[in-house]
Write a protein that holds these residues in place. Sequence first.
Motif, mmCIF file in Angstrom:
data_model
loop_
_atom_site.group_PDB
_atom_site.id
_atom_site.type_symbol
_atom_site.label_atom_id
_atom_site.label_comp_id
_atom_site.label_asym_id
_atom_site.label_seq_id
_atom_site.Cartn_x
_atom_site.Cartn_y
_atom_site.Cartn_z
ATOM 1 N N MET A 1 4.823 -1.104 11.256
ATOM 2 C CA MET A 1 3.545 -1.558 11.746
ATOM 3 C C MET A 1 2.408 -1.137 10.845
ATOM 4 S SD MET A 1 3.123 -1.697 15.685
ATOM 5 C CE MET A 1 4.413 -1.339 16.797
ATOM 6 N N ALA A 2 2.619 -0.060 10.086
ATOM 7 C CA ALA A 2 1.556 0.431 9.221
ATOM 8 C C ALA A 2 1.216 -0.564 8.126
ATOM 9 C CB ALA A 2 1.955 1.768 8.621
ATOM 10 N N ASN A 3 2.047 -1.583 7.909
ATOM 11 C CA ASN A 3 1.779 -2.575 6.881
ATOM 12 C C ASN A 3 0.915 -3.725 7.387
ATOM 13 O OD1 ASN A 3 3.249 -1.124 5.031
ATOM 14 N ND2 ASN A 3 5.148 -2.156 5.535
ATOM 15 N N LEU A 4 0.501 -3.677 8.640
ATOM 16 C CA LEU A 4 -0.360 -4.717 9.196
ATOM 17 C C LEU A 4 -1.786 -4.521 8.698
ATOM 18 C CD1 LEU A 4 0.883 -4.675 12.893
ATOM 19 C CD2 LEU A 4 1.342 -6.415 11.181
ATOM 20 N N PRO A 5 -2.558 -5.607 8.614
ATOM 21 C CA PRO A 5 -3.970 -5.463 8.250
ATOM 22 C C PRO A 5 -4.694 -4.567 9.259
ATOM 23 C CG PRO A 5 -3.295 -7.763 8.199
ATOM 24 C CD PRO A 5 -2.160 -6.983 8.806
ATOM 25 N N LEU A 6 -5.678 -3.828 8.794
ATOM 26 C CA LEU A 6 -6.383 -2.859 9.626
ATOM 27 C C LEU A 6 -6.932 -3.445 10.929
ATOM 28 C CD1 LEU A 6 -7.299 0.035 9.949
ATOM 29 C CD2 LEU A 6 -9.317 -0.518 8.570
ATOM 30 N N PRO A 7 -7.587 -4.620 10.920
ATOM 31 C CA PRO A 7 -8.093 -5.159 12.201
ATOM 32 C C PRO A 7 -6.976 -5.430 13.207
ATOM 33 C CG PRO A 7 -9.118 -6.299 10.344
ATOM 34 C CD PRO A 7 -8.024 -5.427 9.786
ATOM 35 N N VAL A 8 -5.836 -5.903 12.722
ATOM 36 C CA VAL A 8 -4.698 -6.167 13.610
ATOM 37 C C VAL A 8 -4.159 -4.851 14.150
ATOM 38 C CG1 VAL A 8 -2.354 -7.102 13.734
ATOM 39 C CG2 VAL A 8 -4.117 -8.313 12.430
ATOM 40 N N TRP A 9 -4.032 -3.861 13.273
ATOM 41 C CA TRP A 9 -3.505 -2.554 13.676
ATOM 42 C C TRP A 9 -4.387 -1.917 14.748
ATOM 43 C CZ3 TRP A 9 0.616 0.010 14.231
ATOM 44 C CH2 TRP A 9 0.596 1.392 14.403
ATOM 45 N N ARG A 10 -5.691 -2.057 14.616
ATOM 46 C CA ARG A 10 -6.608 -1.444 15.596
ATOM 47 C C ARG A 10 -6.474 -2.077 16.969
ATOM 48 N NH1 ARG A 10 -12.000 0.394 12.314
ATOM 49 N NH2 ARG A 10 -10.885 1.917 11.075
ATOM 50 N N GLY A 39 -2.727 27.470 -3.922
ATOM 51 C CA GLY A 39 -2.798 27.783 -2.501
ATOM 52 C C GLY A 39 -3.556 26.743 -1.707
ATOM 53 N N HIS A 40 -3.934 25.639 -2.340
ATOM 54 C CA HIS A 40 -4.602 24.549 -1.641
ATOM 55 C C HIS A 40 -3.587 23.785 -0.804
ATOM 56 C CE1 HIS A 40 -8.193 24.317 -4.659
ATOM 57 N NE2 HIS A 40 -7.995 25.533 -4.193
ATOM 58 N N VAL A 41 -4.075 23.154 0.266
ATOM 59 C CA VAL A 41 -3.181 22.450 1.193
ATOM 60 C C VAL A 41 -3.359 20.939 1.092
ATOM 61 C CG1 VAL A 41 -3.028 24.368 2.823
ATOM 62 C CG2 VAL A 41 -4.802 22.667 3.117
ATOM 63 N N LEU A 42 -2.254 20.236 1.253
ATOM 64 C CA LEU A 42 -2.239 18.784 1.186
ATOM 65 C C LEU A 42 -2.707 18.193 2.513
ATOM 66 C CD1 LEU A 42 -1.370 16.133 -0.274
ATOM 67 C CD2 LEU A 42 0.889 16.479 0.771
ATOM 68 N N LEU A 43 -3.662 17.276 2.425
ATOM 69 C CA LEU A 43 -4.113 16.531 3.594
ATOM 70 C C LEU A 43 -4.030 15.044 3.294
ATOM 71 C CD1 LEU A 43 -7.293 18.536 4.677
ATOM 72 C CD2 LEU A 43 -4.974 18.715 5.581
ATOM 73 N N VAL A 44 -3.814 14.256 4.339
ATOM 74 C CA VAL A 44 -3.767 12.806 4.204
ATOM 75 C C VAL A 44 -4.807 12.185 5.130
ATOM 76 C CG1 VAL A 44 -1.315 12.757 3.567
ATOM 77 C CG2 VAL A 44 -1.960 12.508 5.966
ATOM 78 N N ARG A 45 -5.330 11.037 4.694
ATOM 79 C CA ARG A 45 -6.245 10.245 5.523
ATOM 80 C C ARG A 45 -5.592 8.896 5.718
ATOM 81 N NH1 ARG A 45 -10.209 6.746 5.048
ATOM 82 N NH2 ARG A 45 -10.256 6.759 2.770
ATOM 83 N N HIS A 46 -5.308 8.556 6.965
ATOM 84 C CA HIS A 46 -4.627 7.299 7.281
ATOM 85 C C HIS A 46 -5.588 6.121 7.207
ATOM 86 C CE1 HIS A 46 -2.064 10.368 9.170
ATOM 87 N NE2 HIS A 46 -1.090 9.561 8.820
ATOM 88 N N SER A 47 -5.031 4.963 7.014
ATOM 89 C CA SER A 47 -5.837 3.742 6.935
ATOM 90 C C SER A 47 -6.218 3.213 8.320
ATOM 91 C CB SER A 47 -5.075 2.664 6.158
ATOM 92 O OG SER A 47 -3.841 2.388 6.790
ATOM 93 N N TYR A 48 -5.586 3.701 9.359
ATOM 94 C CA TYR A 48 -5.772 3.132 10.686
ATOM 95 C C TYR A 48 -6.402 4.076 11.703
ATOM 96 C CZ TYR A 48 -1.357 5.606 11.154
ATOM 97 O OH TYR A 48 -0.376 6.566 11.116
ATOM 98 N N VAL A 49 -6.722 5.304 11.292
ATOM 99 C CA VAL A 49 -7.350 6.247 12.207
ATOM 100 C C VAL A 49 -8.236 7.178 11.382
ATOM 101 C CG1 VAL A 49 -5.441 7.927 12.142
ATOM 102 C CG2 VAL A 49 -6.919 7.841 14.129
#
Length: 158
Positions: A1-10, A39-49
């Motif tokens: 589902m993550a491959n859906l366009p952002l408006p559809v995903w929302r 010592g830095h930490v990995l963070l991710v930013r999702h496209s849908y939230v």
Amino acid sequence: MANLPLPVWRVIRPITRLYFRLSRPLTAGVRGLVRDERGHVLLVRHSYVDGWYLPGGGVERSETMLTALTRELDEEAGIILRARPRLFGLYANFREFKSDHVALFVVEHGTYERVARSSLEIAEYDFFAPGALPEGTTPGTRVRIGEVTGGLEPAELW
């Protein structure tokens, strides 16, 4: 589902949440606190939230927590595990589902390789100093980073 366009995903996301809330009374998830050589930490930013999170996601049927973590780290940020990460804590999260449980693993520098990865699900990812997290880092993410980097006992609730 993550491959859906952002408006559809929302539009679809609230419906899928309701479905999972009703059909899966117990869910399991994983998150990885990945540290680099500084010592830095990995963070991710999702496209849908909105917000910055530790990488991770749901544990699928017939998948162990470690297998799910390995898959999620690779899919979201190109982190290929070369050694077994350390289980830091098990948390309950009752906000999203009836009974969601999350395992937090710590992945130390030198125990993984990085591969360039792009995904429609992940808008961006990067390593940040624990004391200089980006604006929008979620409260739960901030607390988990503080627990690990501060040598604190893990809380019971996410």
